[in-house]
Design a protein around this motif. Structure first.
Motif, PDB file in Angstrom:
ATOM      1  N   LYS A  56       0.845  -1.194   0.000  1.00  9.06           N
ATOM      2  CA  LYS A  56       0.000   0.000   0.000  1.00  9.06           C
ATOM      3  C   LYS A  56       0.886   1.252   0.000  1.00  9.06           C
ATOM      4  O   LYS A  56       0.636   2.205  -0.722  1.00  9.06           O
ATOM      5  N   SER A  57       1.929   1.241   0.844  1.00 11.23           N
ATOM      6  CA  SER A  57       2.831   2.395   0.902  1.00 11.23           C
ATOM      7  C   SER A  57       4.195   1.985   1.445  1.00 11.23           C
ATOM      8  O   SER A  57       4.304   1.023   2.196  1.00 11.23           O
ATOM      9  N   LEU A  85      -4.458  -4.865   7.006  1.00 17.46           N
ATOM     10  CA  LEU A  85      -3.184  -4.157   6.896  1.00 17.46           C
ATOM     11  C   LEU A  85      -2.151  -4.688   7.883  1.00 17.46           C
ATOM     12  O   LEU A  85      -2.467  -4.964   9.038  1.00 17.46           O
ATOM     13  N   GLU A 107       3.480  -0.570   4.494  1.00 19.48           N
ATOM     14  CA  GLU A 107       2.132  -1.053   4.772  1.00 19.48           C
ATOM     15  C   GLU A 107       1.784  -2.064   3.686  1.00 19.48           C
ATOM     16  O   GLU A 107       1.816  -1.747   2.496  1.00 19.48           O
ATOM     17  N   TRP A 108       1.504  -3.288   4.125  1.00 17.19           N
ATOM     18  CA  TRP A 108       1.123  -4.368   3.223  1.00 17.19           C
ATOM     19  C   TRP A 108      -0.346  -4.697   3.442  1.00 17.19           C
ATOM     20  O   TRP A 108      -0.810  -4.730   4.579  1.00 17.19           O
ATOM     21  N   VAL A 109      -1.053  -4.971   2.358  1.00 10.86           N
ATOM     22  CA  VAL A 109      -2.459  -5.365   2.427  1.00 10.86           C
ATOM     23  C   VAL A 109      -2.556  -6.840   2.051  1.00 10.86           C
ATOM     24  O   VAL A 109      -1.983  -7.273   1.041  1.00 10.86           O
ATOM     25  N   PRO A 118      -9.176  -7.598  -0.392  1.00 11.90           N
ATOM     26  CA  PRO A 118      -8.566  -7.581   0.940  1.00 11.90           C
ATOM     27  C   PRO A 118      -9.292  -8.506   1.915  1.00 11.90           C
ATOM     28  O   PRO A 118     -10.522  -8.633   1.874  1.00 11.90           O
TER      29      PRO A 118
END
Length: 130
Positions: A56-57, A85, A107-109, A118
């Motif tokens: 995600k980031s 998350l 940040e991993w989903v 998700p």
């Protein structure tokens, strides 16, 4: 402190940029690689088949440059998980001097492999990394 996962890499000529230090893109690749290796080593096969992680980031703080033939110790751990998350920290240190080269927070989903939607990080997954 959660269990961490470690590996050491040697900087090669392919890792360098025009300034002859490790390219920022390579660091990002190493951040992703160690996260994947950690997941694949610790998770049981059924979870590997049911789940996949996507970024995600990334937040990356570069502290010191690494150069050709440097040995880099890479450490990662899961800082926290909530909902779908998971926040993963990666630190890279010069193996010889022990100086911090980089610290990142990603940040991993978690996604279901069939639907690509998700899914909640289960207690079973959290327990793998405690």
């Amino acid at each position: 402190m959660p269990k961490s996962f470690h590996k050491t890499i040697q900087v090669t000529a392919d890792d360098l940029d025009d300034l002859n230090h490790v390219n920022n893109v390579r660091y990002v690749q190493w951040i992703q690689d160690i996260a994947k290796e950690h997941w694949q080593e610790k998770a049981p096969i059924e979870l590997l088949e049911q789940c996949i992680w996507v970024v995600k980031s990334h937040y990356i703080e570069y502290k010191k440059a690494a150069f050709l033939n440097d040995s880099i110790e890479i450490k990662t751990y899961i800082k926290e998980s909530k909902g779908a998350l998971s926040v993963r920290v990666v630190e890279m240190h010069d193996k010889e001097s022990k100086q911090l080269l980089l610290k990142s927070k990603t940040e991993w989903v978690l996604l279901d492999t069939k639907s690509n939607r998700p899914i909640r990080v289960s207690e079973a997954i959290i327990a793998i990394f405690k």
